[in-house]
Design an enzyme around this catalytic site. Structure first.
Site, PDB file in Angstrom:
ATOM      1  N   CYS A 162     -35.499  17.634  31.464  1.00 54.36           N
ATOM      2  CA  CYS A 162     -34.241  17.948  32.167  1.00 54.36           C
ATOM      3  C   CYS A 162     -34.444  18.788  33.430  1.00 54.36           C
ATOM      4  CB  CYS A 162     -33.274  18.631  31.215  1.00 54.36           C
ATOM      5  SG  CYS A 162     -32.849  17.569  29.827  1.00 54.36           S
ATOM      6  N   HIS A 219     -28.046  22.546  35.255  1.00 54.57           N
ATOM      7  CA  HIS A 219     -28.261  21.359  34.409  1.00 54.57           C
ATOM      8  C   HIS A 219     -27.143  21.289  33.376  1.00 54.57           C
ATOM      9  CE1 HIS A 219     -29.742  18.506  31.656  1.00 54.57           C
ATOM     10  NE2 HIS A 219     -30.164  19.383  30.761  1.00 54.57           N
ATOM     11  N   ASN A 261     -24.979  15.112  28.847  1.00 53.13           N
ATOM     12  CA  ASN A 261     -26.267  15.587  29.370  1.00 53.13           C
ATOM     13  C   ASN A 261     -27.075  14.361  29.795  1.00 53.13           C
ATOM     14  OD1 ASN A 261     -28.919  16.430  29.657  1.00 53.13           O
ATOM     15  ND2 ASN A 261     -28.908  17.765  27.874  1.00 53.13           N
TER      16      ASN A 261
HETATM   17  O1  UT7 Z   1     -31.185  19.037  28.116  1.00 59.20           O
HETATM   18  C1  UT7 Z   1     -32.300  19.782  27.649  1.00 59.20           C
HETATM   19  C2  UT7 Z   1     -31.819  21.038  27.122  1.00 59.20           C
HETATM   20  N1  UT7 Z   1     -30.933  20.786  26.001  1.00 59.20           N
HETATM   21  C3  UT7 Z   1     -30.070  21.697  25.692  1.00 59.20           C
HETATM   22  O2  UT7 Z   1     -29.978  22.657  26.398  1.00 59.20           O
HETATM   23  C4  UT7 Z   1     -29.266  21.549  24.420  1.00 59.20           C
HETATM   24  C5  UT7 Z   1     -29.086  22.916  23.834  1.00 59.20           C
HETATM   25  N2  UT7 Z   1     -28.454  22.936  22.557  1.00 59.20           N
HETATM   26  C6  UT7 Z   1     -27.160  22.657  22.359  1.00 59.20           C
HETATM   27  O3  UT7 Z   1     -26.457  22.285  23.281  1.00 59.20           O
HETATM   28  C7  UT7 Z   1     -26.594  22.875  21.002  1.00 59.20           C
HETATM   29  O4  UT7 Z   1     -27.535  23.554  20.197  1.00 59.20           O
HETATM   30  C8  UT7 Z   1     -26.156  21.569  20.287  1.00 59.20           C
HETATM   31  C9  UT7 Z   1     -24.919  21.003  20.928  1.00 59.20           C
HETATM   32  C10 UT7 Z   1     -27.291  20.548  20.361  1.00 59.20           C
HETATM   33  C11 UT7 Z   1     -25.813  21.866  18.823  1.00 59.20           C
HETATM   34  O5  UT7 Z   1     -24.786  22.858  18.780  1.00 59.20           O
HETATM   35  P1  UT7 Z   1     -24.940  24.157  17.879  1.00 59.20           P
HETATM   36  O6  UT7 Z   1     -23.703  24.888  18.046  1.00 59.20           O
HETATM   37  O7  UT7 Z   1     -26.220  24.840  18.264  1.00 59.20           O
HETATM   38  O8  UT7 Z   1     -25.043  23.533  16.436  1.00 59.20           O
HETATM   39  P2  UT7 Z   1     -26.208  23.659  15.350  1.00 59.20           P
HETATM   40  O9  UT7 Z   1     -27.331  22.738  15.690  1.00 59.20           O
HETATM   41  O10 UT7 Z   1     -26.537  25.078  15.094  1.00 59.20           O
HETATM   42  O11 UT7 Z   1     -25.460  23.084  14.094  1.00 59.20           O
HETATM   43  C12 UT7 Z   1     -24.292  23.745  13.536  1.00 59.20           C
HETATM   44  C13 UT7 Z   1     -23.687  22.822  12.507  1.00 59.20           C
HETATM   45  C14 UT7 Z   1     -24.727  22.236  11.538  1.00 59.20           C
HETATM   46  O12 UT7 Z   1     -24.138  22.139  10.273  1.00 59.20           O
HETATM   47  P3  UT7 Z   1     -24.430  23.260   9.134  1.00 59.20           P
HETATM   48  O13 UT7 Z   1     -25.915  23.220   8.946  1.00 59.20           O
HETATM   49  O14 UT7 Z   1     -23.941  24.544   9.729  1.00 59.20           O
HETATM   50  O15 UT7 Z   1     -23.642  22.753   7.995  1.00 59.20           O
HETATM   51  C15 UT7 Z   1     -24.981  20.854  12.089  1.00 59.20           C
HETATM   52  O16 UT7 Z   1     -25.416  19.963  11.091  1.00 59.20           O
HETATM   53  O17 UT7 Z   1     -23.101  21.682  13.166  1.00 59.20           O
HETATM   54  C16 UT7 Z   1     -23.591  20.484  12.581  1.00 59.20           C
HETATM   55  N3  UT7 Z   1     -23.622  19.455  13.602  1.00 59.20           N
HETATM   56  C17 UT7 Z   1     -22.576  18.618  13.807  1.00 59.20           C
HETATM   57  N4  UT7 Z   1     -21.373  18.527  13.225  1.00 59.20           N
HETATM   58  C18 UT7 Z   1     -20.549  17.584  13.679  1.00 59.20           C
HETATM   59  C19 UT7 Z   1     -24.601  19.145  14.488  1.00 59.20           C
HETATM   60  N5  UT7 Z   1     -24.215  18.129  15.275  1.00 59.20           N
HETATM   61  C20 UT7 Z   1     -22.972  17.790  14.878  1.00 59.20           C
HETATM   62  C21 UT7 Z   1     -22.049  16.816  15.298  1.00 59.20           C
HETATM   63  N6  UT7 Z   1     -20.847  16.751  14.678  1.00 59.20           N
HETATM   64  N7  UT7 Z   1     -22.307  15.970  16.336  1.00 59.20           N
END
Ligand code: UT7
Length: 340
Positions: free
Chosen positions: A117, A259, A289
């Site tokens: 990215c 980004h 993204n």
């Molecule tokens: O482009 C290169 C750089 N990339 C980035 O900068 C991406 C950076 N990261 C992010 O944007 C975020 O971490 C994400 C959007 C990818 C994920 O968001 P988050 O708030 O960090 O969620 P998480 O991974 O900590 O997951 C929280 C919960 C989990 O469930 P439990 O374990 O708490 O029950 C996930 O399984 O959200 C769940 N989850 C979802 N739920 C519904 C993860 N993806 C989804 C989804 N829909 N699409």
């Protein structure tokens, strides 16, 4: 007079097919509400089978050349093409020479850069070096990715975040005092964090042929939470470093084009820098993204919508796989948008 790389044209493209959050929720355990509140994304554009990264790169590159021609009133060309991508048309050879040939620029040097990215900023810095050293007069920097082709069709997290697209800028040799001159760029990497954003198999370390490779190692994977925190720190840190070197205060900035990884990341960067959120350029709600393409796509969108106008002081910053990160600064030169 100091020779500098000056922005001369900008263009972008998106594949026509739109995938909304509700479309994803119909086949995966997710919801529009989760995706919107956690990422700020409402929809993304996705290529149909048969459309490759190079196809988008050609369209974006053509639009940047058209924008340069409209801006200057002269036909535009390039004597070097650099393509930033993590999703090349094939592992070998690079996609850039094919893109150059299809743009009618055959014969010029053309190569790919992979900084995930941060790819656009890495390619921009390379282009600037070619121009500053006199090796090139006009460089077409294209950034294109089709992450939909490497995502696990069952992974709700990455499917919610990534979209396909391409953006491009034309740089020409000019002077440091001109609007559009790249004033500074800071780049960094940390290979000890390579596992945060990765496709584990399919390279020389783990070839796919003759091996029993599980599906999850063939697809893209990301440690979202860790990436989130690192992205905020590195984007804010490299932004501050660039501001220091250019001699601008945060208050001098008209626009920060970060980004577009997650709207919450952009808000956190703004908070760290003490930047009012209104100065963030954000199109992530419509495009998701788009990896390397994200910054030039956002620049092109901001020109089209009138959010960027001549003389604006702009900071660009990114974080991506590698890990890689960087930032840069310039005054917007007032470029004509290319006809869609
Ligand atoms: O482009 C290169 C750089 N990339 C980035 O900068 C991406 C950076 N990261 C992010 O944007 C975020 O971490 C994400 C959007 C990818 C994920 O968001 P988050 O708030 O960090 O969620 P998480 O991974 O900590 O997951 C929280 C919960 C989990 O469930 P439990 O374990 O708490 O029950 C996930 O399984 O959200 C769940 N989850 C979802 N739920 C519904 C993860 N993806 C989804 C989804 N829909 N699409």
């Amino acid at each position: 007079m100091t020779r500098a790389a000056v922005l001369a044209g900008v263009g972008a493209t998106l594949p026509p097919r739109v995938v909304t959050n509700d479309d994803l929720a119909r086949r995966l355990d997710t919801s529009d509400e989760w995706i919107r509140t956690r990422t700020g994304i409402r929809q993304r554009h996705v290529v149909d089978p048969g459309t490759a990264t190079g196809d988008l790169a050609v369209q974006a590159g053509r639009r940047a050349l058209e924008s340069a021609a409209l801006t200057s009133g002269q036909p535009a060309g390039a004597d070097l093409l650099i393509l930033a991508t993590t999703t090349p048309d094939r592992p070998c050879p690079a996609t850039a020479p094919d893109v150059a040939a299809r743009l009618g620029l055959g014969g010029i040097p053309a190569y790919d850069v992979n900084a995930v990215c941060t790819g656009f900023l890495y390619a921009l810095a390379a282009a600037e070096g070619h121009i500053a050293s006199g090796l090139a007069e006009q460089v077409l920097v294209v950034a294109a990715d089709t992450f939909s082709t490497i995502l696990d069709p069952q992974d709700r997290t990455t499917l919610a975040v990534f979209g396909d697209g391409a953006g491009a800028v034309l740089l020409r040799a000019g002077e440091r005092g001109e609007p559009g001159a790249l004033l500074d760029m800071r780049l960094g990497s940390d290979g000890t964090r390579a596992d945060l954003i990765t496709v584990r198999a399919g390279g020389s370390a783990r070839p796919l042929h003759g091996a029993d490779v599980p599906d999850e190692d063939r697809y893209f994977s990301m440690s979202g939470r860790e990436v989130f925190m690192e992205a905020v720190l590195k984007m804010a840190g490299s932004s501050r470093a660039v501001l220091d070197r250019v001699g601008w205060d945060v208050a001098d900035l008209d626009a920060v084009v970060g980004h577009q990884a997650n709207l919450r990341i952009l808000h956190a960067v703004a908070e760290q820098l003490d930047l009012p959120r209104e100065r963030l350029v954000a199109n992530i709600d419509r495009v998701g993204n788009t990896a390397a393409a994200s910054i030039p796509l956002a620049l092109a969108d901001a020109v089209d919508s009138g959010q960027l106008t001549k003389g604006d002081r702009v900071l660009v910053t990114a974080y991506g796989g590698g890990a890689t990160w960087g930032a840069g600064a310039f005054e917007w030169p007032g470029l004509a948008p290319a006809a869609p």
